[in-house]
Design a protein around this motif. Structure first.
Motif, short mmCIF file in Angstrom:
data_model
loop_
_atom_site.label_atom_id
_atom_site.label_comp_id
_atom_site.label_asym_id
_atom_site.label_seq_id
_atom_site.Cartn_x
_atom_site.Cartn_y
_atom_site.Cartn_z
N ASN A 46 0.83 -1.21 0.00
CA ASN A 46 0.00 0.00 0.00
C ASN A 46 0.86 1.26 0.00
O ASN A 46 0.50 2.28 -0.61
CB ASN A 46 -0.94 0.02 1.21
CG ASN A 46 -2.10 -0.95 1.04
OD1 ASN A 46 -2.38 -1.39 -0.08
ND2 ASN A 46 -2.74 -1.30 2.15
N GLY A 47 1.99 1.17 0.67
CA GLY A 47 2.93 2.31 0.68
C GLY A 47 3.48 2.56 -0.71
O GLY A 47 3.57 3.73 -1.16
N ILE A 48 3.85 1.51 -1.40
CA ILE A 48 4.39 1.68 -2.76
C ILE A 48 3.33 2.27 -3.68
O ILE A 48 3.61 3.16 -4.49
CB ILE A 48 4.92 0.32 -3.30
CG1 ILE A 48 6.08 -0.16 -2.43
CG2 ILE A 48 5.37 0.45 -4.75
CD1 ILE A 48 6.51 -1.61 -2.67
N VAL A 49 2.10 1.79 -3.52
CA VAL A 49 1.00 2.33 -4.34
C VAL A 49 0.76 3.81 -4.03
O VAL A 49 0.56 4.63 -4.93
CB VAL A 49 -0.29 1.51 -4.13
CG1 VAL A 49 -1.49 2.18 -4.79
CG2 VAL A 49 -0.10 0.09 -4.68
N ALA A 50 0.82 4.16 -2.74
CA ALA A 50 0.64 5.57 -2.35
C ALA A 50 1.72 6.43 -2.99
O ALA A 50 1.46 7.54 -3.48
CB ALA A 50 0.68 5.72 -0.83
N TRP A 51 2.94 5.91 -2.99
CA TRP A 51 4.06 6.64 -3.60
C TRP A 51 3.82 6.81 -5.11
O TRP A 51 4.04 7.90 -5.67
CB TRP A 51 5.37 5.89 -3.32
CG TRP A 51 6.54 6.48 -4.04
CD1 TRP A 51 7.31 7.52 -3.63
CD2 TRP A 51 7.04 6.08 -5.32
NE1 TRP A 51 8.27 7.79 -4.57
CE2 TRP A 51 8.13 6.93 -5.62
CE3 TRP A 51 6.68 5.09 -6.24
CZ2 TRP A 51 8.85 6.81 -6.80
CZ3 TRP A 51 7.41 4.96 -7.42
CH2 TRP A 51 8.48 5.83 -7.68
N GLU A 52 3.32 5.74 -5.75
CA GLU A 52 3.05 5.82 -7.21
C GLU A 52 1.96 6.85 -7.50
O GLU A 52 2.05 7.60 -8.48
CB GLU A 52 2.67 4.44 -7.76
CG GLU A 52 3.91 3.54 -7.91
CD GLU A 52 3.58 2.07 -8.19
OE1 GLU A 52 4.42 1.39 -8.77
OE2 GLU A 52 2.48 1.63 -7.78
N THR A 53 0.95 6.89 -6.64
CA THR A 53 -0.11 7.88 -6.82
C THR A 53 0.45 9.30 -6.71
O THR A 53 0.12 10.19 -7.49
CB THR A 53 -1.21 7.66 -5.74
OG1 THR A 53 -1.67 6.32 -5.85
CG2 THR A 53 -2.37 8.64 -5.91
N TRP A 54 1.32 9.48 -5.72
CA TRP A 54 1.98 10.79 -5.54
C TRP A 54 2.77 11.16 -6.80
O TRP A 54 2.70 12.29 -7.26
CB TRP A 54 2.87 10.71 -4.31
CG TRP A 54 3.69 11.93 -4.00
CD1 TRP A 54 3.27 13.08 -3.39
CD2 TRP A 54 5.09 12.11 -4.25
NE1 TRP A 54 4.32 13.97 -3.26
CE2 TRP A 54 5.45 13.40 -3.77
CE3 TRP A 54 6.08 11.32 -4.83
CZ2 TRP A 54 6.76 13.90 -3.86
CZ3 TRP A 54 7.38 11.80 -4.91
CH2 TRP A 54 7.71 13.09 -4.44
N CYS A 55 3.50 10.20 -7.33
CA CYS A 55 4.28 10.45 -8.55
C CYS A 55 3.36 10.92 -9.69
O CYS A 55 3.66 11.89 -10.38
CB CYS A 55 5.02 9.19 -8.99
SG CYS A 55 6.48 8.84 -8.02
N LYS A 56 2.28 10.20 -9.86
CA LYS A 56 1.35 10.60 -10.93
C LYS A 56 0.82 12.00 -10.67
O LYS A 56 0.72 12.82 -11.59
CB LYS A 56 0.20 9.59 -11.05
CG LYS A 56 0.66 8.24 -11.63
CD LYS A 56 -0.51 7.29 -11.85
CE LYS A 56 -0.07 5.82 -11.89
NZ LYS A 56 1.07 5.51 -12.76
N ASP A 57 0.47 12.29 -9.42
CA ASP A 57 -0.07 13.62 -9.08
C ASP A 57 0.92 14.74 -9.39
O ASP A 57 0.52 15.86 -9.72
CB ASP A 57 -0.45 13.69 -7.59
CG ASP A 57 -1.69 12.84 -7.28
OD1 ASP A 57 -2.39 12.45 -8.23
OD2 ASP A 57 -1.93 12.58 -6.09
N ILE A 58 2.20 14.46 -9.23
CA ILE A 58 3.18 15.54 -9.46
C ILE A 58 3.82 15.42 -10.85
O ILE A 58 4.78 16.14 -11.16
CB ILE A 58 4.28 15.56 -8.36
CG1 ILE A 58 5.14 14.27 -8.38
CG2 ILE A 58 3.66 15.78 -6.98
CD1 ILE A 58 6.40 14.35 -7.53
N GLY A 59 3.32 14.50 -11.66
CA GLY A 59 3.78 14.41 -13.04
C GLY A 59 5.09 13.67 -13.24
O GLY A 59 5.77 13.88 -14.24
#
Lengths: 395, 395
Positions: free
Chosen positions: A330-343
């Protein structure tokens, strides 16, 4: 915790208008004739170079300008700088810019006081503890090169393009001027990529086999939380001084050695990503985010607790003590979501590269070269074959 | 965030057996004849002094021994040290011990290269940026003087006993050797008091009016969490290397300037507590815990959010967003419980002192003297009358 040395003598001068102190600082470190090394011409448009040269002139010092730095700075340019600095009898190197300008300036400073070919230094054929006096004015929150001991350059060697580093405490600049206002104009993609770079200087040290470095872990988490929270703010409002300031200070603290105290690490994700930058000239931070998710899933089973700790303490995931692997994922997924959010990309295709099998083999060969065939030896050792797998899984 | 400078050039050599590198380190900083300044004779019994002098002799350097340091070190002894160092043509001062030995050594180093009376330095009548070369071997996790810019001594002035400090970056030692094993023999009361000292170097900077220093706050909380968690471990098992190591590193980071970057503070609780140490010669850390609970309740209403942040992020209190004052108070109570658990006083009577009204007036006069009649001016300003109130409420 393992034994360590920590020596970070760089004098940090942080805050609004701090670039106006540059002449005084150079003088305090006995500089007389300054090579100002930089990349972007924007420094002449926004008045920053004018403020710098005015300050230098006011102290009665001389300077010459030497521009031309590009991202993933080329050793060739640094060698030109060495010739110029020798010819002009320069005794102080001032870098103005981001990590590329600072690292290029460090390479010039090595060349100015050593007789060997600079290629030999970066290809690990010689070592030195000598460097010419160097100071810097940082204009982006990213590499932390303004206080770090590392110098990373791109060079051609035997017909191949390689990205290589030399690390020595002598390369910590004498001073680092950091005015967060100078980072207001950094474009969104570079701001996000710089944030990713900061994050990975801590992450690479955080994922270590060394047990019981609680304080170092907590300081690392403080920096990771800061990056996670502040990057979106500067994308929303580029002139948010406080967010820019927190990020800029995080950039230095992430890579000045503090986040590695008491534990071993060898930066495997950097070694993999450096090859993407060398082959495709992609932005450093983006090359790191493009592979980290894949790397983390590849090594996860050996270190579930540490990934779960990251997930809970940095990405705010609720811990599931019945199934810590779920927490970690879940942490890795949260990080991936953050990456997408910041481009930022989380795959090679999002990074815009599509290597052939032959290119992947070549990059994997280069990546493990410096580690004697293995990287990540202080966490999860990876062979050339593992690196090939990671590249393929990251497509 | 306000503008700041951060300059911490001390070379930290941290870990097991690190004291055996002392000769090499002194030589690298051009020392030839060393004054070894210390307090306890235990250094001769446990073999540490032997390891130190062997290392110094092996490098071909000379040394003389100068002991006698006591807690709350006396300026008189430092002045004797200056005379001895001059007579013996010493060119390097090595402190071996805790904050008292290091601060006494710093005072000697100031005296060795300046012509003024040392009283004038500590009574703020002169300033200097000159100090003789100094290094240290730390034997307790506490003041962080091994990397800090501060020097605190006790002196008699116009018939009164005062505890005074002089702070300048020149006083950061050239090197700090930190072997956590040397702290195994620190008795429980001193271990707990040292932990309290570390906590307060961060707390005093944490409670500041400066807004938006998120990273500095988080790093401070990392150090506070570490102290809160590790002190009980070393009391249970004095030979717990990891806990001793985390505490020792926390001691340096708490007071090397890092936890103050970007914000203003003037150490009001220290100024109040220093007067207790000056009048009653009580242990520094204990004098801080004896008044902090009272001080915090006295100033709480002006800064409920910050105290609630401390309660949640450090002491693990569940936030009550309907009543953050309750959250804040629960944090103070949790801190008081921790103090009792580790044997630290939370009142003057528990500290073992019972000042008269006249003594309280006198201490309050001295406490506010250095601040021009007010202390705590970057958080909640306190007059002499406020300090009298705090002493009375802390009884």
């Amino acid at each position: 915790m393992i034994n360590f040395e920590f020596h970070n003598p760089t004098k940090v001068v942080f805050g609004k208008k701090s670039e106006s102190q540059v002449g005084q600082l150079i003088k305090s470190f006995n500089g007389n004739k300054v090579l100002i090394h930089y990349g972007g011409n924007y420094l002449f448009e926004n008045g920053v170079m004018d403020a710098i040269t005015t300050s230098i002139t006011q102290e009665g010092l001389e300077y010459i300008l030497f521009g031309g730095v590009v991202p993933n700075p080329r050793l060739e340019l640094a060698k030109e700088g060495v010739e110029l600095a020798k010819r002009e009898k320069v005794d102080f190197i001032l870098a103005v810019g981001g990590g590329s300008a600072i690292d290029s300036a460090k390479a010039i400073a090595y060349g100015l006081v050593n007789d060997f070919d600079l290629e030999d230094l970066f290809m690990a054929k010689v070592t030195t503890s000598n460097i010419a006096p160097i100071g810097c004015i940082s204009t982006i929150a990213a590499t932390g090169s303004e206080t770090s001991n590392s110098t990373v350059v791109t060079l051609e060697y035997n017909g191949e393009v390689l990205k290589r580093s030399y690390n020595h405490d002598c390369a910590r600049p004498l001073f680092a001027i950091m005015n967060p206002e100078l980072t207001f104009s950094v474009p969104p993609y570079q701001s996000a990529s710089g944030g990713a770079d900061i994050m990975f200087h801590t992450m690479e040290r955080y994922f270590s086999n060394t047990e019981d470095v609680k304080l170092t872990d907590k300081i690392g988490e403080a920096i990771l939380q800061t990056v996670y929270q502040e990057v979106p703010k500067v994308l929303t409002n580029p002139n948010n001084y406080e967010a820019r300031a927190n990020l800029m200070w995080a950039g230095s603290l992430s890579h000045n050695g503090l986040t590695g105290t008491g534990r071993a690490s060898d930066f495997p994700v950097h070694k993999i990503s450096h090859e993407l930058s060398a082959m495709y000239d992609v932005t450093h931070g983006a090359s790191l985010t493009a592979v980290w998710g894949t790397w983390s899933r590849y090594v996860l089973n050996n270190h579930i607790n540490k990934f779960a700790q990251l997930a809970v303490n940095v990405f705010g995931i609720d811990p599931n003590f019945e199934d810590l692997k779920e927490t970690a994922l879940n942490g890795i997924v949260a990080w991936e979501t953050w990456c997408k959010d910041i481009g930022m990309p989380t795959s090679l295709s999002e990074l815009g590269v599509n290597p052939t099998d032959k290119e992947i083999e070549e990059m994997a060969n280069h990546a493990v070269m410096t580690g004697g065939g293995t990287i990540g030896k202080f966490f999860k050792p990876l062979s050339q074959k593992d690196v090939v797998n990671i590249f393929n899984l990251a497509m």
